[in-house]
Design a protein around this motif. Structure first.
Motif, PDB file in Angstrom:
ATOM      1  N   GLY A  30      44.082  62.138  78.601  1.00 47.38           N
ATOM      2  CA  GLY A  30      42.654  62.359  78.437  1.00 47.38           C
ATOM      3  C   GLY A  30      41.955  61.067  78.063  1.00 47.38           C
ATOM      4  O   GLY A  30      42.459  59.968  78.339  1.00 47.38           O
ATOM      5  N   ASP A  31      40.807  61.186  77.410  1.00 46.45           N
ATOM      6  CA  ASP A  31      40.060  59.996  77.003  1.00 46.45           C
ATOM      7  C   ASP A  31      40.724  59.270  75.845  1.00 46.45           C
ATOM      8  O   ASP A  31      40.418  58.103  75.585  1.00 46.45           O
ATOM      9  CB  ASP A  31      38.631  60.386  76.586  1.00 46.45           C
ATOM     10  N   SER A  32      41.605  59.970  75.126  1.00 48.88           N
ATOM     11  CA  SER A  32      42.296  59.351  73.998  1.00 48.88           C
ATOM     12  C   SER A  32      43.712  59.871  73.947  1.00 48.88           C
ATOM     13  O   SER A  32      44.064  60.866  74.595  1.00 48.88           O
ATOM     14  CB  SER A  32      41.567  59.645  72.677  1.00 48.88           C
ATOM     15  N   LEU A  33      44.511  59.184  73.159  1.00 46.68           N
ATOM     16  CA  LEU A  33      45.933  59.491  73.086  1.00 46.68           C
ATOM     17  C   LEU A  33      46.399  59.301  71.654  1.00 46.68           C
ATOM     18  O   LEU A  33      46.046  58.320  70.995  1.00 46.68           O
ATOM     19  CB  LEU A  33      46.700  58.550  74.016  1.00 46.68           C
ATOM     20  N   ARG A  34      47.185  60.254  71.156  1.00 46.84           N
ATOM     21  CA  ARG A  34      47.750  60.144  69.808  1.00 46.84           C
ATOM     22  C   ARG A  34      49.094  59.420  69.907  1.00 46.84           C
ATOM     23  O   ARG A  34      49.995  59.872  70.605  1.00 46.84           O
ATOM     24  CB  ARG A  34      47.941  61.514  69.178  1.00 46.84           C
ATOM     25  N   ILE A  35      49.186  58.289  69.221  1.00 45.20           N
ATOM     26  CA  ILE A  35      50.375  57.445  69.293  1.00 45.20           C
ATOM     27  C   ILE A  35      51.056  57.401  67.928  1.00 45.20           C
ATOM     28  O   ILE A  35      50.397  57.235  66.902  1.00 45.20           O
ATOM     29  CB  ILE A  35      50.005  56.011  69.729  1.00 45.20           C
ATOM     30  N   ARG A  36      52.372  57.537  67.924  1.00 46.16           N
ATOM     31  CA  ARG A  36      53.149  57.350  66.694  1.00 46.16           C
ATOM     32  C   ARG A  36      53.771  55.960  66.763  1.00 46.16           C
ATOM     33  O   ARG A  36      54.639  55.692  67.582  1.00 46.16           O
ATOM     34  CB  ARG A  36      54.237  58.405  66.548  1.00 46.16           C
ATOM     35  N   GLY A  37      53.273  55.046  65.930  1.00 47.95           N
ATOM     36  CA  GLY A  37      53.690  53.658  65.987  1.00 47.95           C
ATOM     37  C   GLY A  37      54.742  53.303  64.972  1.00 47.95           C
ATOM     38  O   GLY A  37      55.558  54.145  64.567  1.00 47.95           O
ATOM     39  N   LYS A  38      54.731  52.046  64.534  1.00 47.57           N
ATOM     40  CA  LYS A  38      55.730  51.561  63.583  1.00 47.57           C
ATOM     41  C   LYS A  38      55.663  52.355  62.290  1.00 47.57           C
ATOM     42  O   LYS A  38      54.586  52.655  61.782  1.00 47.57           O
ATOM     43  CB  LYS A  38      55.490  50.075  63.288  1.00 47.57           C
ATOM     44  N   GLY A  39      56.840  52.663  61.758  1.00 45.48           N
ATOM     45  CA  GLY A  39      56.896  53.391  60.504  1.00 45.48           C
ATOM     46  C   GLY A  39      56.405  54.816  60.609  1.00 45.48           C
ATOM     47  O   GLY A  39      56.109  55.449  59.595  1.00 45.48           O
ATOM     48  N   GLY A  40      56.298  55.345  61.838  1.00 42.72           N
ATOM     49  CA  GLY A  40      55.843  56.716  62.015  1.00 42.72           C
ATOM     50  C   GLY A  40      54.356  56.905  61.812  1.00 42.72           C
ATOM     51  O   GLY A  40      53.866  58.043  61.757  1.00 42.72           O
ATOM     52  N   LYS A  41      53.608  55.803  61.717  1.00 45.24           N
ATOM     53  CA  LYS A  41      52.170  55.894  61.491  1.00 45.24           C
ATOM     54  C   LYS A  41      51.457  56.328  62.764  1.00 45.24           C
ATOM     55  O   LYS A  41      51.646  55.739  63.822  1.00 45.24           O
ATOM     56  CB  LYS A  41      51.633  54.540  61.022  1.00 45.24           C
ATOM     57  N   GLU A  42      50.627  57.352  62.661  1.00 43.87           N
ATOM     58  CA  GLU A  42      49.903  57.854  63.825  1.00 43.87           C
ATOM     59  C   GLU A  42      48.525  57.223  63.933  1.00 43.87           C
ATOM     60  O   GLU A  42      47.890  56.904  62.933  1.00 43.87           O
ATOM     61  CB  GLU A  42      49.767  59.374  63.756  1.00 43.87           C
ATOM     62  N   ARG A  43      48.081  57.055  65.169  1.00 41.70           N
ATOM     63  CA  ARG A  43      46.731  56.560  65.406  1.00 41.70           C
ATOM     64  C   ARG A  43      46.234  57.127  66.729  1.00 41.70           C
ATOM     65  O   ARG A  43      47.026  57.564  67.570  1.00 41.70           O
ATOM     66  CB  ARG A  43      46.690  55.032  65.431  1.00 41.70           C
ATOM     67  N   ILE A  44      44.927  57.123  66.896  1.00 40.38           N
ATOM     68  CA  ILE A  44      44.301  57.572  68.129  1.00 40.38           C
ATOM     69  C   ILE A  44      43.825  56.341  68.884  1.00 40.38           C
ATOM     70  O   ILE A  44      43.132  55.492  68.327  1.00 40.38           O
ATOM     71  CB  ILE A  44      43.108  58.502  67.852  1.00 40.38           C
TER      72      ILE A  44
END
Length: 308
Positions: free
Chosen positions: A177-191
């Motif tokens: 979609g227009d955005s994506l939920r990403i789980r990055g380093k250390g399990g930190k989530e961001r949009i």
């Protein structure tokens, strides 16, 4: 070799790692590196001092011992950056021991890491970034492979993803979609935003991909259908940069640098970019961006609540 480590020291090491994971959410790779660094230190002290390094022996580490340890690393050919990382892990371990066991950590904490020049990232120009994406797409022996590589690199540049994050996408993330939920380093989530050009690139790849896309399967596949190896992305990017005459710094990760830099040059807010990249520290985001100091101060002046 771990037999030379006393059970008490081994338990303390494990407790420190578990505490660091709980507080900082560090990745498995980071934890493994920390474990190896501290274990290497304990094993060196075992050989250097001639006895197993239990907690009592670790509490008696002296400034001379620390100098010997740093000399040992240097003698092994460790780079200044590697030596600094290892010493940082040992210091963190000793801060933990100081709190838990009442250690006096001064001798360890006062050890100085060698100075080294931090390598600042070198982003591509906007034209070079677009040319890189186009050239990467032309490298594939089959149409679906070229489309796959172009889609991956477009996500690195268009959404500021790390290679591991792009290759970690699964069928459950589709359709984009227009955005994506990403789980990055250390399990930190961001949009993160997903530009239309990135969505189109992924959709083109999916239409051509010969493998079924199930929710648990990786989006980006290798030639035989397994998860795409990040080294293949690096390899095709290297071929593209040679074709375009770009410097060796034009790597897949440079596309992420370019994402941040171009946003900031366009007037983006530094803290917003920090969130998009998933950085814990604003200083890390600053290192990712390559803009002249005058422009950076203008951004601060416009964004800082006490400016003006």
């Amino acid at each position: 070799m771990s037999l030379a480590v006393s059970p008490q020291a081994r338990d303390a090491l494990q407790a420190w790692l578990e505490t660091a994971r709980a507080l900082k959410g560090q990745s498995d790779n980071t934890e493994a590196a920390y474990r190896a660094d501290v274990l290497g230190f304990i094993l060196f002290m075992t050989g250097y001092r001639g006895d197993a390094q239990g907690l009592g022996a670790l509490a008696r580490i002296s400034t001379t011992d620390m100098r010997a340890f740093m000399a040992h690393l240097r003698g092994q050919g460790a780079s200044p950056r590697s030596m600094a990382r290892k010493l940082s892990a040992v210091k963190s371990f000793y801060r933990f021991l100081a709190d838990r066991e009442g250690f006096e950590p001064t001798a360890v904490l006062s050890a100085r890491a060698p100075k080294f020049q931090k390598k600042l990232p070198r982003p591509l120009t906007e034209d070079a970034a677009r040319a890189m994406i186009d050239s990467v797409g032309d490298q594939g022996r089959e149409d679906w492979i070229g489309a796959r590589d172009a889609a991956v690199v477009t996500l690195l540049y268009g959404s500021g993803l790390r290679i591991s994050e792009a290759l970690g996408l699964t069928g459950a993330d589709l359709p984009l979609g227009d955005s994506l939920r990403i789980r990055g380093k250390g399990g930190k989530e961001r949009i993160v935003p997903v530009l239309r050009v990135a969505r189109n690139a992924v959709e083109t790849y999916l239409r051509l991909c010969p493998y079924e896309m199930t929710p648990g399967a990786p989006v980006f596949r290798g030639q035989r259908g397994g998860p795409l190896n990040p080294r293949l992305v690096q390899k095709v990017t290297a071929a593209a940069r040679m074709q375009l005459g770009l410097p060796a710094t034009a790597t897949p990760h440079a596309m992420r640098h370019s994402f941040a830099t171009h946003l900031l040059q366009a007037g983006g807010d530094l803290r917003a970019i920090q969130e998009l990249l998933g950085h814990a520290s604003l200083s890390t985001t600053q290192a990712y961006t390559s803009v002249d100091q005058v422009h950076l101060m203008k951004v601060y002046a416009a964004a800082h609540p006490k400016a003006g």
